[in-house]
Write an enzyme that holds these catalytic residues in place. Structure first.
Site, PDB file in Angstrom:
ATOM      1  CE1 TYR A 195      44.415  36.313  38.449  1.00  0.00           C
ATOM      2  CE2 TYR A 195      43.808  36.803  40.380  1.00  0.00           C
ATOM      3  CZ  TYR A 195      44.412  35.860  39.588  1.00  0.00           C
ATOM      4  OH  TYR A 195      44.325  34.552  39.854  1.00  0.00           O
ATOM      5  N   GLY A 219      34.873  32.212  42.881  1.00  0.00           N
ATOM      6  CA  GLY A 219      34.700  33.487  42.147  1.00  0.00           C
ATOM      7  C   GLY A 219      33.203  33.791  42.111  1.00  0.00           C
TER       8      GLY A 219
HETATM    9  P1  NDP Z   1      34.848  29.255  39.349  1.00  0.00           P
HETATM   10  O1  NDP Z   1      35.312  28.244  38.605  1.00  0.00           O
HETATM   11  O2  NDP Z   1      33.835  29.128  40.634  1.00  0.00           O
HETATM   12  O3  NDP Z   1      34.053  30.406  38.490  1.00  0.00           O
HETATM   13  C1  NDP Z   1      33.515  31.781  39.033  1.00  0.00           C
HETATM   14  C2  NDP Z   1      32.464  32.118  37.756  1.00  0.00           C
HETATM   15  O4  NDP Z   1      31.509  31.310  37.522  1.00  0.00           O
HETATM   16  C3  NDP Z   1      32.013  33.253  38.531  1.00  0.00           C
HETATM   17  O5  NDP Z   1      32.654  34.759  38.039  1.00  0.00           O
HETATM   18  C4  NDP Z   1      30.770  33.510  37.695  1.00  0.00           C
HETATM   19  O6  NDP Z   1      30.884  33.924  36.326  1.00  0.00           O
HETATM   20  C5  NDP Z   1      30.197  32.056  37.517  1.00  0.00           C
HETATM   21  N1  NDP Z   1      29.490  31.588  38.584  1.00  0.00           N
HETATM   22  C6  NDP Z   1      30.102  31.433  40.211  1.00  0.00           C
HETATM   23  N2  NDP Z   1      29.016  31.057  40.900  1.00  0.00           N
HETATM   24  C7  NDP Z   1      27.895  31.103  40.000  1.00  0.00           C
HETATM   25  C8  NDP Z   1      26.579  30.458  40.484  1.00  0.00           C
HETATM   26  N3  NDP Z   1      26.369  30.159  41.628  1.00  0.00           N
HETATM   27  N4  NDP Z   1      25.647  30.409  39.408  1.00  0.00           N
HETATM   28  C9  NDP Z   1      25.885  30.702  38.314  1.00  0.00           C
HETATM   29  N5  NDP Z   1      27.335  31.146  37.801  1.00  0.00           N
HETATM   30  C10 NDP Z   1      28.263  31.416  38.603  1.00  0.00           C
HETATM   31  O7  NDP Z   1      36.088  30.168  40.015  1.00  0.00           O
HETATM   32  P2  NDP Z   1      37.113  31.243  39.506  1.00  0.00           P
HETATM   33  O8  NDP Z   1      37.615  30.421  37.835  1.00  0.00           O
HETATM   34  O9  NDP Z   1      36.720  32.615  39.342  1.00  0.00           O
HETATM   35  O10 NDP Z   1      38.442  31.169  40.217  1.00  0.00           O
HETATM   36  C11 NDP Z   1      38.123  31.547  41.435  1.00  0.00           C
HETATM   37  C12 NDP Z   1      39.509  32.183  42.124  1.00  0.00           C
HETATM   38  O11 NDP Z   1      40.699  31.612  41.821  1.00  0.00           O
HETATM   39  C13 NDP Z   1      39.978  33.503  41.113  1.00  0.00           C
HETATM   40  O12 NDP Z   1      39.342  34.622  41.378  1.00  0.00           O
HETATM   41  C14 NDP Z   1      41.228  33.866  41.509  1.00  0.00           C
HETATM   42  O13 NDP Z   1      41.485  34.353  42.670  1.00  0.00           O
HETATM   43  C15 NDP Z   1      41.827  32.165  41.422  1.00  0.00           C
HETATM   44  N6  NDP Z   1      42.456  31.820  40.161  1.00  0.00           N
HETATM   45  C16 NDP Z   1      43.638  31.474  40.309  1.00  0.00           C
HETATM   46  C17 NDP Z   1      44.172  31.088  38.829  1.00  0.00           C
HETATM   47  C18 NDP Z   1      45.903  30.560  38.997  1.00  0.00           C
HETATM   48  O14 NDP Z   1      46.499  30.451  38.075  1.00  0.00           O
HETATM   49  N7  NDP Z   1      46.476  30.783  40.257  1.00  0.00           N
HETATM   50  C19 NDP Z   1      43.425  30.861  37.805  1.00  0.00           C
HETATM   51  C20 NDP Z   1      42.115  30.967  38.094  1.00  0.00           C
HETATM   52  C21 NDP Z   1      41.772  31.312  39.109  1.00  0.00           C
HETATM   53  P3  NDP Z   1      30.010  34.684  35.319  1.00  0.00           P
HETATM   54  O15 NDP Z   1      28.726  35.029  36.045  1.00  0.00           O
HETATM   55  O16 NDP Z   1      30.630  35.794  34.523  1.00  0.00           O
HETATM   56  O17 NDP Z   1      29.589  33.491  34.375  1.00  0.00           O
END
Ligand code: NDP
Length: 330
Positions: A54, A289
């Protein structure tokens, strides 16, 4: 907060946890990162997810710095890291700087401990399967890191059921500690691994799951239905590979149907989507996230929404999704 056992282990993990992908060391400033950690912790979140990959290690550095400043008791939270891709990513890391071989897993562990400023990782994952390393080498290495007190539990991310089972067979054969948890994608749009592929592993090896992208990177908030909003994740230039996978007309169609169901229940769509992942008893924790505190506060209310996801609502959601994985016939 609700706490669930991480698979068959005795470790109690908060049903909602918090991850730093894209945001920490990259998209957000130190103040926001601090406020996000504090908001999560004060809501009872006890698991903070990270990886060497990351933001090229800067995510771990930022989290490590904040954990030092915040000075929460080390026994009050669970901290993870993952290795495989290398800090510079698969393409730019040297052959010795990636993979699930003994050298990289051991060195990546030491580097993560330094960046996170901690003596041990509670959870350590092989971030992807490695076709070039014998599974025996990976299992022995993880076992040894546990014996050395540098790691407490180890797991996998995006491994197949067969690869996870192979790791368990090796562990059993040599009386080693096997993997406890898998970290797969799981949300209303990507269901296959958690609902179908892993279904036997929950019973045979007691697999725990720490699921990622509950909002499919934001698609399940509905905010991409009218185009890509400014500053949103899937508009970022380095995220175009993911935008190609996630910005799909059939997804938008489902999101429109889901929005109606959420509106009728007085729920926001992201809250309903996150709560839906928690209805699955095989999910140990859903990793949230967020790029702002407002998003995180909204998402943390998902547990309160659970009672609204009754049988009739789940059936209505299933009808709109129309993507329930079908297990092979027995
Ligand atoms: P999500 O699918 O929940 O996406 C999160 C993103 O969506 C935020 O950063 C934001 O992005 C947007 N968001 C979140 N909540 C809201 C809301 N209420 N209203 C509007 N937009 C919102 O989860 P992630 O993809 O971030 O995954 C979560 C965690 O899982 C990661 O941080 C990581 O620790 C892990 N992960 C692990 C992986 C692996 O291969 N093992 C791969 C991916 C994630 P923005 O505001 O920029 O649009």
């Amino acid at each position: 907060m609700e706490y669930r056992n991480l698979g068959r282990s005795g470790l109690r993990v908060s049903a909602l946890s918090f991850g730093s992908w894209i945001t920490f060391g990259n998209q957000i400033q130190q103040d926001t990162a601090r406020d996000l950690m504090v908001t999560a912790y004060e809501a009872g979140v006890n698991f903070f997810d990270n990886s060497e990959a990351y933001a090229e290690g800067r995510s771990e550095e930022q989290m490590g710095q904040l954990l030092k400043e915040l000075a929460w008791p080390r026994d009050s939270y669970i901290l993870s890291s993952k290795a495989f891709f290398g800090v510079k990513g698969l393409k730019d890391s040297l052959p010795t700087q990636k993979g699930n071989n003994r050298k990289h897993l051991t060195e990546a562990c030491h580097q993560a401990l330094r960046r996170l400023q901690t003596d041990y990782l509670d959870l350590y994952y092989c971030h992807r399967p490695d076709k070039h390393t014998p599974i025996e080498e990976t299992v022995w290495t993880m076992h040894n890191l546990i014996q050395q007190g540098k790691v407490l539990y180890w797991g996998t991310s995006e491994w197949s059921a067969q690869e996870i089972m192979e790791a368990h067979l090796v562990a059993r054969q040599h009386h080693l500690i096997g993997p406890v948890m898998e970290q797969p994608q799981y949300n209303m749009l990507f269901r296959e691994k958690v609902e179908n592929e892993f279904r036997r592993l929950y019973h045979t090896v007691g697999l725990g799951t720490t699921v990622w992208s509950p909002l499919a990177s934001g698609v399940l908030t509905g905010k991409y239905n009218q185009g890509v909003p400014e500053n949103a994740r899937l508009g970022r230039s380095e995220m175009q590979w993911l935008a190609k996978n996630n910005l799909r007309e059939d997804f938008f169609e489902r999101v429109r149907g889901l929005q109606k169901i959420a509106d009728e229940r007085g729920l926001s769509l992201p809250v309903m989507a996150i709560a839906w992942t928690l209805k699955n008893p095989h999910v140990s924790t859903t990793i949230l996230g967020a790029s702002s505190v407002a998003q995180l506060k909204e998402n943390l209310t998902a547990l309160e929404a659970l009672p609204k996801l009754d049988e009739a609502t789940l059936r209505a959601i299933e009808k709109v999704l129309d993507n329930k994985p079908v297990p092979p016939p027995f």
